[in-house]
Each structure stands twice: as C-alpha cells, then as structure tokens.
Design a protein around this motif. Structure first.
Motif, PDB file in Angstrom:
ATOM      1  N   GLN A 263       0.735  -1.273   0.019  1.00  0.00           N
ATOM      2  CA  GLN A 263       0.117   0.117   0.048  1.00  0.00           C
ATOM      3  C   GLN A 263       0.861   1.149  -0.033  1.00  0.00           C
ATOM      4  O   GLN A 263       1.827   1.415   0.686  1.00  0.00           O
ATOM      5  N   SER A 264       0.549   2.261  -0.837  1.00  0.00           N
ATOM      6  CA  SER A 264       1.160   3.218  -0.838  1.00  0.00           C
ATOM      7  C   SER A 264       0.351   4.599  -1.025  1.00  0.00           C
ATOM      8  O   SER A 264      -0.744   4.404  -1.817  1.00  0.00           O
ATOM      9  N   PRO A 265       0.731   5.730  -0.571  1.00  0.00           N
ATOM     10  CA  PRO A 265       1.753   6.138   0.424  1.00  0.00           C
ATOM     11  C   PRO A 265       1.604   5.547   1.695  1.00  0.00           C
ATOM     12  O   PRO A 265       0.446   5.356   2.038  1.00  0.00           O
ATOM     13  N   ALA A 266       2.539   5.567   2.518  1.00  0.00           N
ATOM     14  CA  ALA A 266       2.204   5.400   4.031  1.00  0.00           C
ATOM     15  C   ALA A 266       1.708   6.415   4.715  1.00  0.00           C
ATOM     16  O   ALA A 266       0.964   6.368   5.778  1.00  0.00           O
ATOM     17  N   SER A 267       1.867   7.543   4.284  1.00  0.00           N
ATOM     18  CA  SER A 267       1.324   8.801   4.995  1.00  0.00           C
ATOM     19  C   SER A 267       1.154   9.959   3.967  1.00  0.00           C
ATOM     20  O   SER A 267       1.835   9.844   2.570  1.00  0.00           O
ATOM     21  N   LEU A 268       0.330  10.566   4.173  1.00  0.00           N
ATOM     22  CA  LEU A 268      -0.500  11.525   3.135  1.00  0.00           C
ATOM     23  C   LEU A 268      -0.719  13.008   3.834  1.00  0.00           C
ATOM     24  O   LEU A 268      -1.587  12.574   4.875  1.00  0.00           O
ATOM     25  N   SER A 269      -0.477  13.966   3.473  1.00  0.00           N
ATOM     26  CA  SER A 269      -0.839  15.306   3.925  1.00  0.00           C
ATOM     27  C   SER A 269      -1.635  16.083   2.857  1.00  0.00           C
ATOM     28  O   SER A 269      -1.082  16.495   1.850  1.00  0.00           O
ATOM     29  N   ALA A 270      -2.801  16.271   3.152  1.00  0.00           N
ATOM     30  CA  ALA A 270      -3.484  17.148   2.126  1.00  0.00           C
ATOM     31  C   ALA A 270      -4.446  18.160   2.762  1.00  0.00           C
ATOM     32  O   ALA A 270      -4.800  18.142   3.946  1.00  0.00           O
ATOM     33  N   SER A 271      -5.107  19.187   1.986  1.00  0.00           N
ATOM     34  CA  SER A 271      -5.812  20.216   2.436  1.00  0.00           C
ATOM     35  C   SER A 271      -7.273  19.890   2.113  1.00  0.00           C
ATOM     36  O   SER A 271      -7.777  19.178   1.570  1.00  0.00           O
ATOM     37  N   LEU A 272      -8.159  20.448   3.091  1.00  0.00           N
ATOM     38  CA  LEU A 272      -9.595  20.570   2.892  1.00  0.00           C
ATOM     39  C   LEU A 272      -9.949  20.784   1.459  1.00  0.00           C
ATOM     40  O   LEU A 272      -9.630  21.641   0.811  1.00  0.00           O
ATOM     41  N   GLY A 273     -10.714  19.951   0.855  1.00  0.00           N
ATOM     42  CA  GLY A 273     -11.493  20.317  -0.514  1.00  0.00           C
ATOM     43  C   GLY A 273     -10.462  19.478  -1.590  1.00  0.00           C
ATOM     44  O   GLY A 273     -10.858  19.482  -2.656  1.00  0.00           O
ATOM     45  N   GLU A 274      -9.195  19.137  -1.166  1.00  0.00           N
ATOM     46  CA  GLU A 274      -8.504  18.483  -1.995  1.00  0.00           C
ATOM     47  C   GLU A 274      -9.091  17.082  -2.419  1.00  0.00           C
ATOM     48  O   GLU A 274      -9.875  16.534  -1.835  1.00  0.00           O
ATOM     49  N   THR A 275      -8.474  16.347  -3.521  1.00  0.00           N
ATOM     50  CA  THR A 275      -8.732  15.111  -3.865  1.00  0.00           C
ATOM     51  C   THR A 275      -7.373  14.178  -3.715  1.00  0.00           C
ATOM     52  O   THR A 275      -6.370  14.734  -4.018  1.00  0.00           O
ATOM     53  N   VAL A 276      -7.440  13.079  -2.936  1.00  0.00           N
ATOM     54  CA  VAL A 276      -6.279  12.272  -2.754  1.00  0.00           C
ATOM     55  C   VAL A 276      -6.572  10.790  -3.298  1.00  0.00           C
ATOM     56  O   VAL A 276      -7.659  10.425  -3.580  1.00  0.00           O
ATOM     57  N   SER A 277      -5.393  10.062  -3.724  1.00  0.00           N
ATOM     58  CA  SER A 277      -5.629   8.789  -4.027  1.00  0.00           C
ATOM     59  C   SER A 277      -4.595   7.805  -3.339  1.00  0.00           C
ATOM     60  O   SER A 277      -3.386   8.171  -2.721  1.00  0.00           O
ATOM     61  N   ILE A 278      -5.022   6.554  -2.878  1.00  0.00           N
ATOM     62  CA  ILE A 278      -4.076   5.727  -2.100  1.00  0.00           C
ATOM     63  C   ILE A 278      -4.258   4.212  -2.840  1.00  0.00           C
ATOM     64  O   ILE A 278      -5.222   4.031  -3.584  1.00  0.00           O
ATOM     65  N   GLU A 279      -3.004   3.926  -3.161  1.00  0.00           N
ATOM     66  CA  GLU A 279      -3.042   2.767  -3.987  1.00  0.00           C
ATOM     67  C   GLU A 279      -2.619   1.254  -3.208  1.00  0.00           C
ATOM     68  O   GLU A 279      -1.957   1.445  -2.122  1.00  0.00           O
ATOM     69  N   CYS A 280      -3.076   0.238  -3.745  1.00  0.00           N
ATOM     70  CA  CYS A 280      -2.618  -1.045  -3.183  1.00  0.00           C
ATOM     71  C   CYS A 280      -2.574  -1.734  -4.450  1.00  0.00           C
ATOM     72  O   CYS A 280      -2.949  -2.015  -5.369  1.00  0.00           O
ATOM     73  N   LEU A 281      -1.142  -2.436  -4.172  1.00  0.00           N
ATOM     74  CA  LEU A 281      -0.812  -3.450  -5.277  1.00  0.00           C
ATOM     75  C   LEU A 281      -0.413  -5.048  -4.664  1.00  0.00           C
ATOM     76  O   LEU A 281       0.167  -4.976  -3.653  1.00  0.00           O
ATOM     77  N   ALA A 282      -1.268  -5.829  -5.378  1.00  0.00           N
ATOM     78  CA  ALA A 282      -1.203  -7.336  -5.092  1.00  0.00           C
ATOM     79  C   ALA A 282      -0.153  -7.799  -5.693  1.00  0.00           C
ATOM     80  O   ALA A 282       0.037  -7.568  -6.540  1.00  0.00           O
ATOM     81  N   SER A 283       0.339  -8.848  -5.119  1.00  0.00           N
ATOM     82  CA  SER A 283       1.520  -9.538  -5.622  1.00  0.00           C
ATOM     83  C   SER A 283       1.109 -10.754  -6.646  1.00  0.00           C
ATOM     84  O   SER A 283       1.829 -11.238  -7.425  1.00  0.00           O
ATOM     85  N   GLU A 284      -0.380 -10.832  -6.828  1.00  0.00           N
ATOM     86  CA  GLU A 284      -0.787 -11.600  -7.701  1.00  0.00           C
ATOM     87  C   GLU A 284      -2.262 -11.300  -8.010  1.00  0.00           C
ATOM     88  O   GLU A 284      -2.778 -10.299  -7.391  1.00  0.00           O
TER      89      GLU A 284
END
Lengths: 116, 107
Positions: free
Chosen positions: B6-27
C-alpha cells in the motif's frame, strides 16, 4: 443494527491461556462466517482465524496455527477464540468481524496483553 | 500468501483536495479488494468492497477502482472527518491480507 461485542481479554503471562468471546446481535448469526483479526499496538491489521457459518471450514494464520482454536455456538450467537501457549508477540487488540467475503462489520475489539 | 503493498504510507492534504491511495497485490486478486477507514481508538469501517462497490452509508466522495493487481481508493473534496488511517484488504484467497495502511492527515 449489527453489533459485535468482544470480551475476555486481559493481562496474561507467557505460556498461559485465554479465551475470547464475541457476542453477536442484529443479524442471523448462523448465516455468516466469522473471523478474528488482531492489531498489535501501533501496527497494522493481521487476520487470525476464520470459521464458516456451520463450522465446517476453519482456517488459521500460520502464526497461531496449533495454538489458537476458533469455534462458535450458533444457539448462543457467540464466537470464541481459545488461545494457548501465548507469546509476547500475541499482544494485540483482537477484533471479531463478520464475513461477507470481505469483513463488513467489526466489533470494538478486546485487548490481550502477554507479559510477565 | 498474497502480499499487499500500500502506498503512500502517509499523506498530508488540504480540505477540499482530492487524494488517491494505492494497493498493489503480488498476484491477481480478481477485484476481491476492500477498503477500510480507521480512526484512532475505533474499529475499521468498511468503505468499499469488490474494488468499487460503495458500502451503504459511505459518502459518495469515496470511490474505488482497479483490476488485476492494482487498485486505488480516491477521496474527493476532503473533509476534516476524513483524517484517518486507510487499509486495503484482499479476500481473494486465504489467508486474507491487509495493506500496511495510509495515514491521512488534513492540513
């Protein structure tokens, strides 16, 4: 409203045993697989064990296999986790969770601390 | 065992912003991917299941996408209540495995 309430945690010495319970309400308990999942302090989530609705299928994480036993009593709407030969690395918050493939409802957790 | 990165391990963002978090599976996990939100002292709450299905009661600003080995959680128009740690879970095969988590901080 689905509710899962764990109990039975506490401080226990290494090598000793402890039995956790999870009382379910708000749904037909006998229709769902159930799981135990734990979270060590400040750490991520680790699946521990799973039991199918009729107890026909049971799975364990390698880290607890042979030491922990998951069971259920559908008449009492209760899930159990018997933990033996406890180790310091078993120290964690233990959650029970309902299974719908994924885990859709979780209890509030019960703390188990293994220390001398 | 299927490893979930999973990435990133931490994330800082402002109110109203859009963020994405990723997960990569080994298969390939065939869309058997769920996302959870966990606030301090609380149990995880299901947000998304089967990669893109929104759990009842979850705000529509949360969305999931992906296939095969790559999955993402998107949070639109961040609100203060979104500050939390987010985890992915694969339940394609035993043992179910979780991503390491992403701690989202609001500036």
């Amino acid at each position: 409203e689905v509710q899962l309430v764990e109990s039975g945690g506490g401080l226990v010495q290494p090598g000793r045993s402890l039995k956790l319970s999870c009382l379910a309400s708000g749904f037909t308990f006998s229709n769902y697989g159930m799981n135990w999942i734990r979270q060590a302090p400040g750490k991520g989530l680790e699946w521990v064990a799973s039991i199918s609705s009729s107890s026909s299928y049971i799975y364990y994480a390698d880290t607890v296999k042979g030491r922990f036993t998951i069971s259920r009593d559908n008449a009492k709407n209760t899930l159990y986790l018997q933990m033996t030969s406890l180790r310091s690395e078993d120290t964690a918050l233990y959650y029970c969770a309902r299974q719908a493939g994924y885990f859709d409802y979780w209890g509030q957790g019960v703390m188990v601390t293994v220390s001398s | 065992d299927i490893q979930m990165t999973q990435s990133p391990a931490s994330l800082s963002a402002s109110l109203g912003e859009t963020v994405s978090i990723e997960c990569l599976a080994s298969e390939d996990i065939y869309n058997n991917l769920a996302w959870y939100q966990q606030k301090p002292g609380k149990s995880p709450q299901l947000l998304i299941y089967y990669a893109s299905s929104l759990q009842d009661g979850v705000p529509s600003r949360f969305s999931g996408s992906g296939s095969g080995t790559q999955y993402s959680l998107k949070i639109n128009s961040l609100e203060s209540e979104d500050a939390a740690t987010y985890f992915c879970l694969q339940d394609s095969e035993y043992p179910p495995t979780f991503g390491g988590g992403t701690k989202l901080e609001l500036k």
